[in-house]
Scaffold this active site. Sequence first.
Site, PDB file in Angstrom:
ATOM      1  N   ASP A 179       6.603   8.468 -12.054  1.00  0.00           N
ATOM      2  CA  ASP A 179       7.106   8.129 -10.599  1.00  0.00           C
ATOM      3  C   ASP A 179       7.910   6.809 -10.768  1.00  0.00           C
ATOM      4  OD1 ASP A 179       6.827   8.575  -7.836  1.00  0.00           O
ATOM      5  OD2 ASP A 179       4.937   7.438  -7.611  1.00  0.00           O
ATOM      6  N   GLY A 189       0.827  -1.273  -0.088  1.00  0.00           N
ATOM      7  CA  GLY A 189       0.078  -0.117   0.215  1.00  0.00           C
ATOM      8  C   GLY A 189       0.693   1.250  -0.170  1.00  0.00           C
ATOM      9  N   GLY A 190       0.327   2.398  -0.517  1.00  0.00           N
ATOM     10  CA  GLY A 190       0.949   3.548  -0.392  1.00  0.00           C
ATOM     11  C   GLY A 190       0.007   4.466  -0.071  1.00  0.00           C
ATOM     12  N   VAL A 210      -2.886  -2.360  -1.935  1.00  0.00           N
ATOM     13  CA  VAL A 210      -2.925  -3.460  -2.732  1.00  0.00           C
ATOM     14  C   VAL A 210      -3.078  -4.921  -1.950  1.00  0.00           C
ATOM     15  CG1 VAL A 210      -1.354  -4.494  -4.287  1.00  0.00           C
ATOM     16  CG2 VAL A 210      -1.085  -2.221  -3.948  1.00  0.00           C
ATOM     17  N   LYS A 223      -5.560  -3.359  -6.563  1.00  0.00           N
ATOM     18  CA  LYS A 223      -5.409  -2.031  -5.845  1.00  0.00           C
ATOM     19  C   LYS A 223      -6.571  -1.150  -5.743  1.00  0.00           C
ATOM     20  CE  LYS A 223      -1.572   0.354  -6.626  1.00  0.00           C
ATOM     21  NZ  LYS A 223      -0.494   1.182  -7.337  1.00  0.00           N
ATOM     22  N   MET A 260      -1.774   6.449  -1.564  1.00  0.00           N
ATOM     23  CA  MET A 260      -3.303   6.572  -2.457  1.00  0.00           C
ATOM     24  C   MET A 260      -3.999   5.377  -2.661  1.00  0.00           C
ATOM     25  SD  MET A 260      -1.899   8.731  -5.757  1.00  0.00           S
ATOM     26  CE  MET A 260      -0.809   7.532  -6.334  1.00  0.00           C
ATOM     27  N   ALA A 261      -3.336   4.177  -2.279  1.00  0.00           N
ATOM     28  CA  ALA A 261      -4.337   3.078  -2.467  1.00  0.00           C
ATOM     29  C   ALA A 261      -3.670   1.829  -1.688  1.00  0.00           C
ATOM     30  CB  ALA A 261      -4.307   2.650  -3.773  1.00  0.00           C
TER      31      ALA A 261
END
Length: 694
Positions: A133, A18-19, A24, A39, A21-22
Amino acid sequence: MIGHTLGGRYELLDRVGGGGMALVYKARDILLNRFVAVKVLRQQFMHDEDFVRRFRREAQAAASLSHPNIVSIYDVGQEADTHYIIMEFIDGNNLNEIIRDRAPLQVEEAVRIAAQIADALDHAHHNQIIHRDIKPHNILIGKNGRVKVTDFGIARAVTTSTITQTGSVLGSVHYFSPEHAKGVSTGEKSDIYSLGIVLYQMLTGRLPFLGESPISVALKHLQDPFERPKQVNPHIPQSVENIILKAMRKNPHERYPTAKLMLQDLETCLLPQRLHEPPIQFPSDSDEDDGEQTRVIPALKPDMRMSGEETIVKKDEKWDEAEDRKRRWVAPTVFAVVAVLLIGILIWAVMALKGQLSPKDVEIPLVVGKHYEDAKAELLAAGLNVLEPYPEEPSPDVPAGDVIKQDKQDMKVKEGATITLTVSTGPELSAMPTLTDISYEDAVAQLNDLGITEDRITKKPVNDKSEAGTVLKQEPASGENFDPKTVTVTLTVSEGLAPFPMPNLIGSTLDEAKVTILQNDLVLQDADIHYEANYTTKGKIFKQYPAEQGEMVTAGDKIQIWISSGYPADSKQRTYNVYVSPALEGETSTIVIKISDARGDDIEWGTKKIKTSQTYPVTLVLAPNTNGKISIYRNGDLIDEEPIPYEDIPASHEINPPEPSKPVDSGGTDGGTGTTDGVTDPGGSDAPADNSQN
């Protein structure tokens, strides 16, 4: 969300990353029976319409990419407020974890990874998709060594609402290009700059720019130099450092024009003739000497004046104008001749060394159909390199491990060129369906539809509480890849519970019966407990169903029992005084009294050891239209047998067996009085006595 099924198709199994924004998740595609990555957009962005719109648009754009080094996007969907992207699942680690655990990496490994990333970027750029990115977190390395770039286009969906989100800008600012840090439009060369930083980090184990805040790091991208890679890791070849320096130029015009050109440089940088090439130079590295350059000042003529003073030439020092003209052309002529000679020597040297410096041409061997290791050895022996990890494809005709095709053949290339071999993985495999919890017949039908014949299906029966015929286990497991032409399948099938003999409950109390029933996993419900009058002792079980002792039953079967509530109302109880004597007065005889009545035949009432005549009250239970009987045994011999009718008879009735013989010498006897030791008189009890008299 683990356990939830998105779109009625994607079952979320586990969270894998995960990051900002989302999140996983690893999921199973129920329809195609394969693992995928899902995601899911974080909750705080679900109602940002602009973000969601860009998120979906960019995900759909990325789905148009098809490249072996790019994670495939299968689907984009929405369920209620949940927005999600379905992607290819990569079983492995991301590059950030590998750098963290093993950096600095070997030069060959780092160059191989960077080349695959550059190949992926070249494909994306040709499709007008800029990643924006590129960082180790977005580079996945499968267990087979294949590099996969993920998150294509997602960075474009970032709005101002994410600028401070942990893990978004803070995690990416170290890989920003200078133009990205300025906030101006970024293009292909921005991705190339980020790839240069990734290669720098793989080979040095550190980032080129660090700071206390994202702003300070961004400023360093704009204006600060970085420590050259070879100063950090002296083992980096000069040719590889040159690639990093060119990719990380602050001026975009001095970087590689395209990712393809950077890829070509990466493919040849480890050739022996390139390893020690000179450091790369850039025009902007040499500053101009403003006002300090050497200038040519014209010579003064004899008749010129300087600062108001005259230059006087005496008449006896004649000026030879012809000599002056001669001197003017001699020097340029000499310089021109020398220049021509030097150029000639240089051309000769280049031509002479050209054959030594330029790689020789090599005929590419044809290795299609050979095992990969043999093919690789043949190419290496010819002076060629082989791309690793190699691409793989299924083939119904070429055995696994053999070469299906090579990208170059029937031609000559320069020595050291890289050849790509595509290797067979064998026949295309299918995913084994889920066969458990269905009947054996249905499972066989599914396998037959997949081309698996019944002679390759083994049935393994076991006893289990599941319904008979249900498949409990399968090999290969659900989701495992298999070849329908060769696979053998083993199905473990339930035959139900194992039967066992019915335990005997007759004569037990209810509590005793419940213990036995529980130990055998049988079922006794309150409605199946019956109370009836019976000639069995009150409270004892006199009947059971299943009735036969040893009849086969299985765990879970229901049983019934009947318990005596007492003797029937028309029964009669009568007590008779039984008179018995020893065989020889004064000597011990063993007396056994047996009764036959409504409770059973030849029931042993009791055993007595006597030396003198005794009388014992014996009670019988009689049923209508039946007779009872009292039998007397002395020392094992029947000495009397008295029938007892049901009709009314006196409550006390004497039964007198024959008198015993008198002893010849009665001295020492107890005076004709019988003695008993440890005998309990049953009184009016309706149960036979089981004690004895000594």
